[in-house]
Write a protein that holds these residues in place. Structure first.
Motif, PDB file in Angstrom:
ATOM      1  N   ASP A 170      -5.117  15.266  -8.050  1.00  0.00           N
ATOM      2  CA  ASP A 170      -5.995  14.489  -8.903  1.00  0.00           C
ATOM      3  C   ASP A 170      -5.860  14.886 -10.372  1.00  0.00           C
ATOM      4  N   THR A 175      -8.102  15.002 -12.545  1.00  0.00           N
ATOM      5  CA  THR A 175      -9.186  15.886 -12.996  1.00  0.00           C
ATOM      6  C   THR A 175      -8.876  17.332 -12.643  1.00  0.00           C
ATOM      7  N   ILE A 228      -9.196  16.449  -4.128  1.00  0.00           N
ATOM      8  CA  ILE A 228     -10.002  15.437  -3.455  1.00  0.00           C
ATOM      9  C   ILE A 228     -10.040  15.827  -1.989  1.00  0.00           C
ATOM     10  N   LYS A 229     -11.205  15.725  -1.371  1.00  0.00           N
ATOM     11  CA  LYS A 229     -11.370  16.132   0.033  1.00  0.00           C
ATOM     12  C   LYS A 229     -10.762  17.522   0.216  1.00  0.00           C
ATOM     13  N   GLU A 285     -13.356  13.285 -15.638  1.00  0.00           N
ATOM     14  CA  GLU A 285     -14.009  12.045 -15.234  1.00  0.00           C
ATOM     15  C   GLU A 285     -14.810  12.270 -13.961  1.00  0.00           C
ATOM     16  N   VAL A 286     -15.765  11.389 -13.730  1.00  0.00           N
ATOM     17  CA  VAL A 286     -16.555  11.486 -12.518  1.00  0.00           C
ATOM     18  C   VAL A 286     -15.634  11.183 -11.340  1.00  0.00           C
ATOM     19  N   ASP A 287     -15.686  12.045 -10.359  1.00  0.00           N
ATOM     20  CA  ASP A 287     -14.876  11.809  -9.167  1.00  0.00           C
ATOM     21  C   ASP A 287     -15.514  10.685  -8.373  1.00  0.00           C
ATOM     22  N   ASP A 288     -14.819   9.568  -8.304  1.00  0.00           N
ATOM     23  CA  ASP A 288     -15.425   8.401  -7.661  1.00  0.00           C
ATOM     24  C   ASP A 288     -15.043   8.279  -6.189  1.00  0.00           C
ATOM     25  N   GLU A 289     -14.615   9.366  -5.610  1.00  0.00           N
ATOM     26  CA  GLU A 289     -14.345   9.324  -4.163  1.00  0.00           C
ATOM     27  C   GLU A 289     -15.640   9.340  -3.379  1.00  0.00           C
TER      28      GLU A 289
END
Lengths: 435, 123
Positions: B55, B57, B61-62, B119-123
Motif C-alpha cells: 500500500d 500509505t 492491508i489486512k 490517506e485514510v485506509d478505505d479498506e
C-alpha cells in the motif's frame, strides 16, 4: 454521455488554445506552465484494466503537472484475478468490481467513457467512437487480450453464453458459475486450457481446484476434466500435490501429448473432441479458454506482430511500430514476464517513468520489476510464484537466484498463511491500481 | 521525422493538428517529487513496486505487513535478513534475493525518508 465525455471542441478548450499550444520556448529555456490549461504534456491511456488504470494513476503521482486522459468504455472493471474464488463459492462477484472515481476525483485523471477505435500515429491522435479525435503527446495502450477461436472447429465468440470462456472479469464468470450451480451431482465439468502464451498462466489450474472445492462440498460425485494444449503448466507440482491431498481423483488432467489438445466442439451436444477428433468427451458444463492475442484495439492500431502480440522496447515499453506509443500489460511481448495483473501494474509504473523521462529529455533508467502471483487450491491452501526482473539492453531478464515457487512439501500451516495473504494481496493491488 | 519529445517540444504533423508543448525541469521540481529534485531514482522505482502489496500509505492491508515507520537501518536490516536468511518468510525472501545490497540500502533510505500520503485506509 456525461459531461466528462468531452467533444473534440471541449477537449481543445481544456488542452489549450485551439489545440495548438504554443511552445513557451526551446530546449532548456521553456517557462514552467504547470496549469491544466497551459502547456502540460498530455498522455492518453487507452484501456482501464490493471495496466492502464495503474499507468494513469502513477503518471499523475510521479508528475502531477501532466495532463492524463484515460479512455475506457466500461464504467467499472471486474478483475479476472479473484474470479476463481467466486467460482469456488467463497467470494462475491461484486467485490471484484472497481470503478474509476478515485482515479478521476482523487488523482486528477480525466476519464472518458468511450471506445478507442483507431490510431492516427503521424497525427498523434486517438480516434474514438463518440468523443472525436483525442490528441496526445504520448500514448499508452493497455488493451488486454482478445480470443482467437480460429482453430477450434464448431466454436465461436457467439457461443459464450453456452460455452463460456470466463477469461474476462464479470459477466462471463456469472455465466459459468450459474452453470456449475445448475449441474447435477455426478456431472462432469470440462475445462479446456489454452496454449501459451495466455493471461494468467496458473489460472486454469486454480480454477480446476476451486471448482473442485465447490463440487466436493456440494456435488461430491462430480468429475473435473482438464484438457490441455500443453504438456506442463505453471505451479504444476504444487497444484498436483494439493489436488491429491484435497480432492483425491476428482480432477483429471490430460496433457496435449496424451490427447488433451482441443480440435472441435459440438455446442448442441455439449461435447468436445480432442486429439485430432479421435477422443470425444461429454461435459455437463464446458469451459473453453481459447487461444489468445492482444486486445482488438491493438490490432486495429497496427501495433501487433505476426503472432498477434505487441512488440516493444522492453526497457521503456515503447512500441517498436510507432514512436511515442507504448504498450503495457498482457498485450505486449514482455517475455519472460508472465501475463498477470501484478506484472501489468509493474509495467504501468515503469512506463510512467519512461514517458516522463522521455518528455524531460532524460536518460532512460534500466528498472527492476517484480511479479507476485497467488493461487488458491482451496480457501485455506495457497501458494505463490515470485519473480524479479531486470530490464536492460532492450530486454527483460529474470534475476538468477531470485523468485521461484513456494516450497514443496510444506506444512498445512504454511499453505494456510499463503492463502491468508491472497485476499490481502487482492485488496492491496486493486487499491494500488484503482484508488 | 520527428521522434521523442526530447526537448520538450513536439512538432506538428499534417494540418498542424498535433499539439506543440513546452516542458521544463522547473515544472517537475514543483511537483510532488520535489524531494527528489524532480529526478526519479532507481530507489524510488523499486519503492513504488513495493506499494502493489504493501500500500502507498505504507500501512499494509489486512495481513500484508507495513513498510512505513521503519528507520533506514531497520528497513535495510530486515530486507537483508529476508535476503540472507528468510526463515519463516513466505514470499519476501524470494523477492529480496533479486536485489544487490546497494539496492537494499538505497530503497531502505528512500522508504525511511519518504513522505507517506497518510490517506485514510478505505479498506
Amino acid at each position: 454521455m456525461s459531461n466528462r465525455a468531452l467533444s473534440r471542441r471541449d477537449f481543445i478548450k481544456l488542452a489549450g488554445a485551439g489545440g495548438i499550444t504554443a511552445a513557451a520556448g526551446m530546449a532548456g529555456c521553456a517557462a514552467p506552465k504547470p496549469s491544466r490549461s497551459g502547456d502540460a504534456a498530455r498522455v492518453v491511456v487507452v484501456g482501464g484494466g490493471p495496466g492502464g488504470a495503474s499507468a494513469a494513476k502513477y503518471l499523475k503521482l510521479y508528475e502531477p503537472n501532466l495532463e492524463v486522459t484515460l479512455i475506457e468504455p466500461k464504467r467499472a472493471y471486474y478483475t479476472c484475478f479473484g474470479g476463481n474464488w467466486y467460482l469456488g463459492g467463497f467470494r462475491d462477484l461484486e467485490t471484484l468490481r472497481h470503478d474509476y472515481r478515485a482515479l478521476e476525483y482523487r488523482h486528477g485523471v480525466q476519464v472518458i467513457h468511450d471506445k478507442a477505435i483507431d490510431l492516427d500515429a503521424p497525427g498523434y491522435q486517438v480516434k474514438t467512437e463518440n468523443s472525436g479525435d483525442i490528441s496526445y503527446d504520448k500514448l499508452v495502450v493497455a488493451p488486454g487480450i482478445d480470443f482467437d477461436y480460429g482453430d477450434i472447429e464448431g466454436l465461436s465468440s457467439a457461443d459464450v453464453e453456452a460455452i463460456p470462456h470466463a477469461w474476462e472479469g464479470g459477466k462471463q464468470y456469472a455465466v459459468l458459475r450459474s452453470q456449475l450451480l445448475e449441474m447435477e451431482d455426478g456431472g462432469t465439468f470440462i475445462l479446456c486450457a489454452p496454449p501459451d502464451p495466455f493471461r494468467c498462466p496458473p489460472g486454469p489450474y486454480e480454477r480446476a481446484s476451486l471448482v473442485a472445492h465447490y463440487l466436493k462440498e456440494n456435488k461430491p460425485k462430480s468429475k473435473i476434466l482438464v484438457l490441455d494444449e500443453k504438456d506442463s503448466f505453471s505451479k504444476q507440482g504444487l497444484f498436483e500435490e494439493a489436488w491429491k491431498e484435497l480432492y483425491g481423483d476428482m480432477i483429471e488432467w490430460v496433457p496435449a501429448e496424451e490427447g488433451g489438445s482441443l480440435s472441435r466442439v459440438s455446442v448442441s451436444e455439449r461435447k468436445v473432441f480432442t486429439d485430432g477428433g479421435e477422443q470425444e468427451h461429454k461435459g455437463d458444463v464446458i469451459n473453453v479458454v481459447p487461444p489468445q492475442k492482444a486486445g482488438r484495439i491493438a490490432q486495429q492500431m497496427g501495433l501487433t506482430d505476426a503472432d498477434g502480440w505487441c512488440p516493444i522496447d522492453q526497457v521503456t515499453f515503447e512500441s517498436t511500430v510507432h514512436d511515442d506509443v507504448y504498450v503495457i500489460g498482457d498485450a505486449c511481448v514482455a517475455d519472460p514476464m508472465p501475463k498477470s495483473g501484478h506484472v501489468a501494474n509493474n509495467h504501468a509504473k515503469v512506463v510512467a517513468v519512461s514517458i516522463i523521462n522521455s518528455l524531460m529529455g532524460r536518460e532512460q533508467m534500466e528498472p527492476t520489476t517484480v511479479n507476485t502471483c497467488y493461487s488458491l487450491a482451496a480457501p485455506d491452501w495457497g501458494f505463490t510464484v515470485a519473480h524479479v526482473f531486470e530490464h536492460r539492453d532492450g530486454e527483460i531478464h529474470s534475476v538468477e537466484g531470485a523468485g521461484g515457487l513456494s516450497p514443496a512439501d510444506e506444512s498445512r500451516g504454511f499453505r494456510a498463511r499463503e492463502a491468508d495473504f491472497a485476499p490481502a494481496w487482492y485488496a492491496a493491488i486493486t487499491k494500488d491500481i484503482f484508488r | 521525422m520527428f521522434n521523442k519529445l526530447r526537448f520538450g517540444l513536439s512538432l506538428g504533423a499534417a494540418g498542424g493538428a498535433a499539439v506543440l508543448l513546452a516542458w521544463s525541469a522547473v515544472g517537475a521540481a514543483e511537483s510532488g517529487q520535489a524531494d527528489q529534485g524532480g529526478e526519479i531514482t532507481r530507489a524510488q522505482m523499486i519503492a513504488y513496486s513495493c506499494f502493489s502489496c504493501h500500500d502507498r500509505t505504507g500501512e499494509g492491508i489486512k495481513s500484508m505487513p507495513p513498510i512505513s515507520g521503519f528507520s533506514e537501518e531497520q528497513m535495510a536490516a530486515m530486507l537483508k535478513d529476508f535476503k540472507d536468511n528468510g526463515d519463516g518468510v513466505t514470499v519476501m525472501d524470494r523477492h529480496a534475493t533479486g536485489y544487490s545490497d546497494e539496492d537494499i540500502r538505497e530503497v531502505a533510505a528512500y522508504l525511511a525518508n519518504m513522505e507517506w500520503p497518510g490517506e485514510v485506509d478505505d479498506e
